[in-house]
Design an enzyme around this catalytic site. Structure first.
Site, mmCIF file in Angstrom:
data_model
loop_
_atom_site.group_PDB
_atom_site.id
_atom_site.type_symbol
_atom_site.label_atom_id
_atom_site.label_comp_id
_atom_site.label_asym_id
_atom_site.label_seq_id
_atom_site.Cartn_x
_atom_site.Cartn_y
_atom_site.Cartn_z
ATOM 1 N N HIS A 181 0.789 3.298 -11.790
ATOM 2 C CA HIS A 181 1.791 4.353 -12.079
ATOM 3 C C HIS A 181 1.119 5.723 -12.246
ATOM 4 C CE1 HIS A 181 3.814 0.628 -12.830
ATOM 5 N NE2 HIS A 181 3.132 0.422 -13.928
ATOM 6 N N ASP A 210 -4.435 -1.970 -10.808
ATOM 7 C CA ASP A 210 -5.490 -2.730 -11.492
ATOM 8 C C ASP A 210 -5.107 -4.180 -11.802
ATOM 9 O OD1 ASP A 210 -3.761 -1.948 -13.551
ATOM 10 O OD2 ASP A 210 -5.308 -1.005 -14.769
HETATM 11 O O1 5SP Z 1 1.024 0.306 -16.516
HETATM 12 C C1 5SP Z 1 0.389 -0.736 -16.415
HETATM 13 C C2 5SP Z 1 0.953 -1.907 -15.716
HETATM 14 O O2 5SP Z 1 2.258 -1.715 -15.262
HETATM 15 C C3 5SP Z 1 -0.975 -0.798 -17.019
HETATM 16 O O3 5SP Z 1 -1.468 -2.107 -16.965
HETATM 17 C C4 5SP Z 1 -1.885 0.171 -16.308
HETATM 18 O O4 5SP Z 1 -2.128 -0.318 -15.017
HETATM 19 C C5 5SP Z 1 -3.141 0.440 -17.100
HETATM 20 O O5 5SP Z 1 -3.980 -0.635 -17.127
HETATM 21 P P1 5SP Z 1 -5.308 -0.770 -18.023
HETATM 22 O O6 5SP Z 1 -6.016 0.527 -17.995
HETATM 23 O O7 5SP Z 1 -4.879 -1.213 -19.367
HETATM 24 O O8 5SP Z 1 -6.088 -1.842 -17.305
#
Ligand code: 5SP
Ligand code: ADP
Length: 474
Positions: free
Chosen positions: A75, A232
């Site tokens: 996002h 991720d």
């Molecule tokens: O917004 C989401 C999933 O929809 C989060 O999982 C982000 O993708 C951030 O991930 P991390 O930095 O915690 O791995």
């Protein structure tokens, strides 16, 4: 002896950038590096690029690497002008400024339409809501937007050395988190972009296929092939080789519950987001905003390090003798409460101690994941084997408290950089596919020891009573 072909995976996630370099055929780890990102929920994309450069240098460079892919925090909103320059700091997934914009978008079109057409009912994390916020709060910046992309798209583009916004590329897993992409059709819904932003005459990244070579590196003295990259969580799922019935928990900056499934999911309640994965399947996902940083904040309040926090938490019984933390320190995404604040309930003379607070913090973030597991079950997904990854899994307290609070056995792969590993595996897949369709490289999927649950159901019951009692931010 022949020199093994090397591939690199990059994880540009919320708090840092991590790079792994692995052998393409076996997946064996060769080198790695990392560098921190600035704190905050609005970040200059240039800072990600600088961190990536430091992490790559620490990993010994990319000159001997044949392919590279980037996994990134999902996002967010990176806005670029005609010349490809960032217009303002990127708004991250955990920036809740657009909470009202999200509510407005749902009100205007209805949750059902959003869920049906994009798989997701918008919350503040979703890019479309940030574009609405920009149009309403910064109309001059909004008028200058020539392209909008996601963090991983931006870095793939920088690695290509491009400044032309027409060269931007993304993949389906990350596109599916924008709020204007229909994962079930694999296509943008520009009418939703127009509805959210008031314009649709902007460049969106081209959505590449999972094994597509999207260009070549023009940096780091390397001509490595570039893969499309991934969000991720999709990237971690790729590293772990998730199959039907496998559920992934991630305890990083975000708390995540997700699974790989064959068919798209559209949850009209908006709790489960119907994202895509990085292989052509789907990745229904529930995310909380309050996870590892709640532990960090508790640690800093108590003046202890990660080891001491775990020792403190494990020195008191499950349920923290009645102390319950509602962890909405940054508002919350699941449940959708962008303005909420945290609260501490059940305080007594006996439990008002550092140890009880430490345990209550772990229990709170795990209860947040519990809400996600319930939601995933509620849309009919099987919760079979469960694996947990992410920074906070390094804590023995998390490894012990999560299975007990959730009442499920949890496999604990060796703590590692699974997002970067998934990106590296994608890079190896892209390389193998250069000569024609190829299977995902057969890297051994880490499973790890299983932590057996000693169920403590009263913890979730106490949390369910406490969680509705919070105050909104002033
Ligand atoms: O917004 C989401 C999933 O929809 C989060 O999982 C982000 O993708 C951030 O991930 P991390 O930095 O915690 O791995
Ligand atoms: N031993 C530990 N105990 C508790 N938290 C930890 C430990 N090691 C790392 N963390 C936390 O993990 C978080 C980073 O996790 P990570 O998954 O790398 O984040 P992200 O990918 O979201 O940037 C940080 O908030 C950090 O404090």
């Amino acid at each position: 002896m022949t020199t093994p072909t090397l591939v690199a995976g990059i994880d540009s996630s919320t708090q840092s950038c991590k790079v792994v370099i692995r052998e393409a055929e076996s997946g064996a780890l060769v080198r790695s590096g990392s560098a921190p990102h600035p704190a905050g929920t609005q970040v200059d994309p240039e800072a990600w690029w600088r961190a990536l450069q430091v992490a790559v240098e620490q990993a010994g460079g990319l000159a001997d690497v044949a392919a590279v892919s980037v996994g990134g925090q999902q996002h967010g909103m990176v806005t670029l002008d005609e010349q490809g320059r960032p217009i303002r700091p990127a708004m991250l997934w955990n920036d809740n400024s657009s909470g009202q914009a999200a509510a407005d978008l749902v009100e205007e079109l209805g949750a059902e339409r959003w869920a049906r057409e994009t798989g997701t009912v918008p919350v503040a994390s979703i890019t479309a809501t940030k574009l609405r916020w920009l149009a309403e709060h910064e109309p001059e910046n909004a008028a200058r937007v020539a392209a909008v992309c996601l963090p991983h798209d931006y870095l793939t583009w920088r690695l290509r050395g491009s400044t032309a916004i027409g060269d931007l590329v993304t993949d389906t897993s990350d596109a599916s988190g924008t709020g204007y992409f229909d994962a079930s059709r694999g296509a943008y819904r520009r009418e939703l972009l127009r509805h959210a932003f008031g314009r649709e005459d902007i460049v969106l990244p081209r959505v590449a296929a999972p094994t597509e070579a999207v260009g070549e590196l023009a940096t780091f003295s390397s001509r490595a092939v570039l893969g499309p990259g991934a969000g991720d969580n999709a990237s971690a799922a790729l590293a772990l080789g998730l199959g039907p019935g496998d559920v992934l928990l991630s305890v990083g900056t975000s708390g995540v519950v997700c699974a790989v499934v064959a068919d798209p999911v559209a949850d009209l309640t908006g709790t489960v987001a119907g994202f895509a994965d990085a292989t052509g399947h789907y990745l229904p996902l529930v995310a909380t905003v309050n996870c590892a940083q709640v532990l960090d904040a508790t640690r800093s309040l108590l003046g202890v390090d990660v080891h001491q926090l775990a020792d403190l938490a494990l020195s008191v019984p499950a349920g923290s003798d009645g102390l319950t933390l509602v962890p909405y320190l940054q508002g919350e995404r699941t449940p959708n409460l962008p303005n909420a604040t945290g609260a501490l309930h059940g305080i007594t003379l006996e439990n008002y101690t550092p140890a009880h607070l430490a345990r209550a913090a772990f229990e709170a973030v795990v209860c947040g994941l519990g809400v996600g597991i319930d939601a995933v079950r509620a849309v009919g997904l099987e919760v079979g084997s469960v694996r947990m990854v992410g920074g906070a899994v390094r804590s023995p307290a998390m490894r012990e408290i999560a299975p007990s609070v959730l009442g499920i056995d949890i496999a604990l792969p060796e703590p590692g950089e699974y997002v970067a590993d998934g990106a590296a595996r994608q890079a190896a897949w892209v390389l193998a596919s250069g000569a024609g369709p190829a299977e995902l490289p057969n890297w051994s999927a880490p499973v790890g020891a299983t932590a057996t649950a000693t169920p403590a159901p009263t913890v979730r019951a106490a949390y369910a009573r406490a969680a509705p009692h919070y105050l909104d931010r002033q």
